[in-house]
Design an enzyme around this catalytic site. Structure first.
Site, short mmCIF file in Angstrom:
data_model
loop_
_atom_site.label_atom_id
_atom_site.label_comp_id
_atom_site.label_asym_id
_atom_site.label_seq_id
_atom_site.Cartn_x
_atom_site.Cartn_y
_atom_site.Cartn_z
N HIS A 1 0.83 -1.21 0.00
CA HIS A 1 0.00 0.00 0.00
C HIS A 1 0.87 1.26 0.00
O HIS A 1 2.04 1.24 0.40
CB HIS A 1 -0.92 0.01 1.23
CG HIS A 1 -0.16 0.00 2.52
ND1 HIS A 1 0.40 1.14 3.07
CD2 HIS A 1 0.14 -1.01 3.37
CE1 HIS A 1 1.00 0.85 4.20
NE2 HIS A 1 0.88 -0.46 4.41
N GLU B 1 -1.50 -6.97 8.07
CA GLU B 1 -0.14 -6.71 8.57
C GLU B 1 0.06 -7.36 9.94
O GLU B 1 -0.90 -7.65 10.67
CB GLU B 1 0.10 -5.20 8.65
CG GLU B 1 1.50 -4.79 9.08
CD GLU B 1 2.62 -5.26 8.15
OE1 GLU B 1 2.88 -6.48 8.13
OE2 GLU B 1 3.23 -4.41 7.48
#
Length: 204
Positions: A12, A81
């Site tokens: 990202h 994550e």
């Protein structure tokens, strides 16, 4: 029958609030982050399917791109994550000020020096690599885009390249918008996996 699967993993872009330890903190992309994501893809990319982390900093772009290109999108919770525990929401400087040498120890040996309350790296590695393997098999023969996180990309590449897990967070630089390409060849002779490229997004 032999198949070749090409998987592009894109980290990202920069989230609102700038660089910090986020983990499960669900900040959206900043304007710059959106620009980085746009710069990481091109009209020449011809993916068949998109797989995304559920975190907003990944999912929003994945949903937008899937709609623009008419591609199926799968959201995979196990590609989120790593959890950074007490360090979440803190910059590296703030962690160093508040936790002394713990940050340096984490960089040097992320197995034995995890953040207080953080997710153990071996558990993170296991959930990411198992999930990646499942999608690799499910989407065999396709061109796949995975929108995910720096930690996720590091775990996948550590697995493919044989990087020791304790060095996995320092052995590879994965900046915002970075793109890694993996190729998986499956045949009667077995499965061969290789990293084809690791490309940072152009400076914006």
């Amino acid at each position: 029958m032999s198949t070749t699967t090409v998987i592009d993993m894109i980290r990202h872009g920069e989230p609102e609030g700038g660089p910090m330890f986020r983990g499960s903190q669900d900040d959206p992309l900043s304007t710059k982050g959106w620009q980085q994501m746009r710069a990481a893809v091109s009209n020449d990319d011809n993916w068949d399917v998109i797989v995304s982390s559920p975190m907003a900093r990944c999912r929003a772009f994945a949903e937008t791109l899937a709609e623009e290109r008419g591609l199926p999108l799968h959201v995979e919770n196990n590609l989120r994550e790593i959890g950074f525990g007490e360090w979440e929401g803190l910059t590296a400087e703030q962690v160093q000020q508040g936790y002394g040498d713990q940050l340096n120890r984490f960089w040097q040996d992320s197995i034995n020096h995890i953040p207080p309350g953080g997710e153990p790296v071996p558990e993170f590695y296991r959930r990411v690599t198992e999930s990646f393997s499942q999608w690799q098999q499910k989407l065999a023969g396709k061109k796949v885009l995975v929108v995910c996180h720096g930690g996720v990309i590091r775990m996948v590449l550590a697995d493919i390249l044989g990087i020791p897990l304790e060095r996995s967070f320092t052995g590879l630089a994965v900046p915002y918008g970075c793109r890694a390409r993996v190729r998986v060849d499956q045949s009667e002779f077995g499965t061969f996996r290789s990293m084809l490229s690791l490309t940072p997004v152009p400076d914006l």
